[in-house]
Design an enzyme around this catalytic site. Structure first.
Site, PDB file in Angstrom:
ATOM      1  N   GLU A  68       0.811  -1.220   0.000  1.00  0.00           N
ATOM      2  CA  GLU A  68       0.000   0.000   0.000  1.00  0.00           C
ATOM      3  C   GLU A  68       0.843   1.268   0.000  1.00  0.00           C
ATOM      4  O   GLU A  68       0.552   2.211  -0.739  1.00  0.00           O
ATOM      5  CB  GLU A  68      -0.941   0.025   1.207  1.00  0.00           C
ATOM      6  N   ASP A  88      -4.205  -2.263   7.992  1.00  0.00           N
ATOM      7  CA  ASP A  88      -5.545  -2.059   7.467  1.00  0.00           C
ATOM      8  C   ASP A  88      -6.396  -1.594   8.637  1.00  0.00           C
ATOM      9  O   ASP A  88      -6.658  -2.354   9.569  1.00  0.00           O
ATOM     10  CB  ASP A  88      -6.115  -3.346   6.864  1.00  0.00           C
TER      11      ASP A  88
END
Length: 269
Positions: A68, A88
């Protein structure tokens, strides 16, 4: 193929990343930046991702990586690729709300082979390898056998940067409130998917997701006996930004409800 070595490496990477995340969580302050509207990144994200990549590359130097915070892709190759989300639930983490996960997946031939989601605050380690079942802290898990939507608990998430579908999304949310036992929004899609896998939720839906949000959790659901599709009932959920998961009956219910609330051109990202 046996992926036991890959799973062990993923566990090592997740545990080392979690140690970094816990260190930051114990501090009175740390750096929080905005990548976009309501899209946060912290020092913990960056440094835990570096550690995960380091551990994986030491073991498998020839594998590709999609992560990410550092290594972005809009598609995946046929070759082996690790798909990583260091935290997350970063917004949760930044506000000390105790649901945030390390998510690590290995895909090969464009299919998930290893999935790991580690919910750091509550020490819940969800794992799966293709064909070997799904596990929570080493114990086998299975999706809920409750096939009645009216007595089901549904997980969802709210988009934080793409608000184009919000009006219809809220109509869908109202239908879920009317037709199920309730809806929960913990703030981590990876953990939501794992809650489906272990039977806490009967189903889950969301839009606006990225590949690293779902790449590990979907294998855990599949190995626990669940169903995953996009909002058209097809397979474009990794990069398609729209996902439905659940047992067979509740998945079908969610698919129908979503298609009642959105136009055809809104069902695909």
């Amino acid at each position: 193929m046996n992926y036991s070595k890959e799973l062990e490496v993923a566990k090592q990477a997740a545990k080392q990343a979690a140690s970094i995340i816990r260190d930051y969580a114990g501090r009175t302050s740390f750096d929080v930046k905005l990548k976009g509207k309501n899209d946060l990144v912290t020092d913990a994200d960056v440094n835990s991702e570096k550690k995960i990549i380091e551990v994986i590359q030491q073991a498998f130097p020839d594998d590709y990586i999609l992560a990410e915070e550092s290594q972005k892709r809009s598609s995946i190759p046929e070759e082996r690729i690790w798909i990583i989300d260091p935290i997350d639930g970063t917004t949760n983490f930044a506000h000390a709300f105790p649901v945030y996960c390390v998510s690590i997946a290995l895909w090969e031939n464009r299919q998930p082979k290893v999935g790991l989601v580690y919910e750091v605050a509550n020490d819940e380690l969800f794992t799966a390898t293709e064909g070997e079942g799904a596990f929570l802290n080493g114990e086998g898990i299975h999706i809920s056998q409750n096939n009645d939507p009216t007595s089901s608990l549904i997980g969802t998430g709210f988009p934080y940067n793409n608000l184009n579908l919000v009006d219809n999304y809220l109509k869908l949310f109202k239908r879920m409130m009317e037709k199920t036992h309730g809806v929960r929004r913990p703030g981590s899609a990876a953990w939501d998917l794992c809650n489906v896998a272990c039977g806490r939720f009967e189903g889950f839906y969301e839009y606006g997701l990225s590949a690293w949000d779902v790449a590990a959790g979907v294998l855990i659901i599949k190995e626990a006996g669940g169903v995953i599709t996009d909002w058209k009932g097809e397979g474009e959920w990794l990069f398609g930004q729209r996902i439905i998961a659940g047992n067979k009956s509740v998945h079908a219910f969610l698919l129908n409800e979503i298609q009642q609330c959105f136009e055809q051109d809104e069902l695909k990202g």
